[in-house]
Design an enzyme around this catalytic site. Structure first.
Site, mmCIF file in Angstrom:
data_model
loop_
_atom_site.group_PDB
_atom_site.id
_atom_site.type_symbol
_atom_site.label_atom_id
_atom_site.label_comp_id
_atom_site.label_asym_id
_atom_site.label_seq_id
_atom_site.Cartn_x
_atom_site.Cartn_y
_atom_site.Cartn_z
ATOM 1 N N PRO A 197 0.828 -1.211 0.000
ATOM 2 C CA PRO A 197 0.000 0.000 0.000
ATOM 3 C C PRO A 197 0.866 1.267 0.000
ATOM 4 O O PRO A 197 1.721 1.434 0.860
ATOM 5 C CB PRO A 197 -0.798 -0.109 1.299
ATOM 6 C CG PRO A 197 -0.667 -1.520 1.735
ATOM 7 C CD PRO A 197 0.628 -2.027 1.186
ATOM 8 N N GLU A 198 0.660 2.109 -0.984
ATOM 9 C CA GLU A 198 1.393 3.371 -1.090
ATOM 10 C C GLU A 198 0.469 4.507 -0.636
ATOM 11 O O GLU A 198 -0.697 4.276 -0.330
ATOM 12 C CB GLU A 198 1.813 3.588 -2.545
ATOM 13 C CG GLU A 198 2.822 2.565 -3.054
ATOM 14 C CD GLU A 198 4.243 2.891 -2.604
ATOM 15 O OE1 GLU A 198 4.441 3.922 -1.934
ATOM 16 O OE2 GLU A 198 5.150 2.108 -2.915
#
Ligand SMILES: [Zn+2]
Length: 268
Positions: free
Chosen positions: A2-3
């Site tokens: 997850p960015e």
């Protein structure tokens, strides 16, 4: 992994369920994730009302009316499941609202974290103290100042959380491509003119990713570790050997142990 855009999407999804609600019950199904869960978590959260949700870098922040903020990080594989019908093995933390809605933090690899921080001490909390500005708050003058005198490659400097917070590998590659800047160029040598192209490119890449994340979000659930819809829009990332719009080919190099993708013709 997850960015920032996935975390932003997650926060927006959770906001619709939690904002203004009283926390009826929490359940910690393990004593730790990446590190130990905070002491007194249940006591401090149960009965509290959620006053708002925010994001800082790749952390999600859930503020309560007791002056506490529950800070989550999704690590490598974390996501929140919304109103799960069944609790799964990797649902490590569950929060239930006074409306009977449930969210479960699911994290198979357990690189994520949960912390409880006093809201008014947030800025000085160790992981936040040295963080640079949010990418969406960045302006060319500020970036110029932060890059001044730096001989390291711009690609590496943009990944440095002290210079800009929460900008991930994919987004740095794409933004440098859009701005026509070679990833190996020394940060301090980039002209203001070119930074004036780079900063809007960073904003656009992040905003597009947030929008794409939002549009594919089902039942407000968050990232599944996949890059999702936005990956279709990559110009260079993960496209080694494939054609660029200019007729050249995308190249891959390794910088700081991570892949950089760029077009040698378009980026100077
Ligand atoms: Zn090109």
């Amino acid at each position: 992994m997850p960015e920032l855009p996935e975390v932003e999407t997650t926060v927006r999804g959770l906001e619709r369920i939690l904002r203004g609600r009283r926390i009826e019950r929490i359940e910690a199904r393990r004593a730790d994730l990446r590190r130990a869960l905070p002491v007194g978590l249940g006591q401090r959260l149960t009965g509290a009302r959620v006053t708002g949700l925010r994001r800082r870098a790749k952390y999600g922040l859930i503020d309560t009316d007791r002056g506490d903020t529950l800070v989550f990080h999704l690590g490598m594989s974390g996501r929140w499941r919304v109103d799960p019908t069944e609790i799964e093995k990797h649902d490590h933390f569950i929060l239930e609202t006074d409306e009977g809605r449930r969210v479960a933090l699911n994290d198979p690899r357990r690189f994520g974290s949960l912390d409880l921080v006093r809201t008014n001490e947030m800025k000085d909390w160790a992981p936040f103290a040295a963080l640079g500005p949010e990418p969406l708050d960045l302006d060319p003058r500020e970036l110029k100042k932060r890059l001044a005198g730096r001989s390291a490659a711009i690609k590496l400097l943009l990944l440095d959380q002290r210079i800009v917070a929460g900008l991930g590998n994919i987004y740095v590659c794409e933004a440098l491509y859009r701005a026509g800047i070679h990833p190996r160029r020394a940060g301090g040598s980039i002209s203001t003119e070119r930074l004036k192209r780079l900063v809007p490119a960073i904003h656009d890449v992040i905003e597009e990713a947030i929008e794409a994340g939002g549009s594919t979000l089902r039942d407000f659930a968050a990232p599944d570790g996949e890059l999702g819809y936005f990956s279709k829009a990559f110009a260079v990332y993960d496209r080694e050997g494939l054609p660029c719009g200019c007729g050249g080919k995308v190249k891959r190099i390794v910088q700081g142990g991570r892949s950089t993708y760029y077009c040698p013709q378009c980026q100077r």
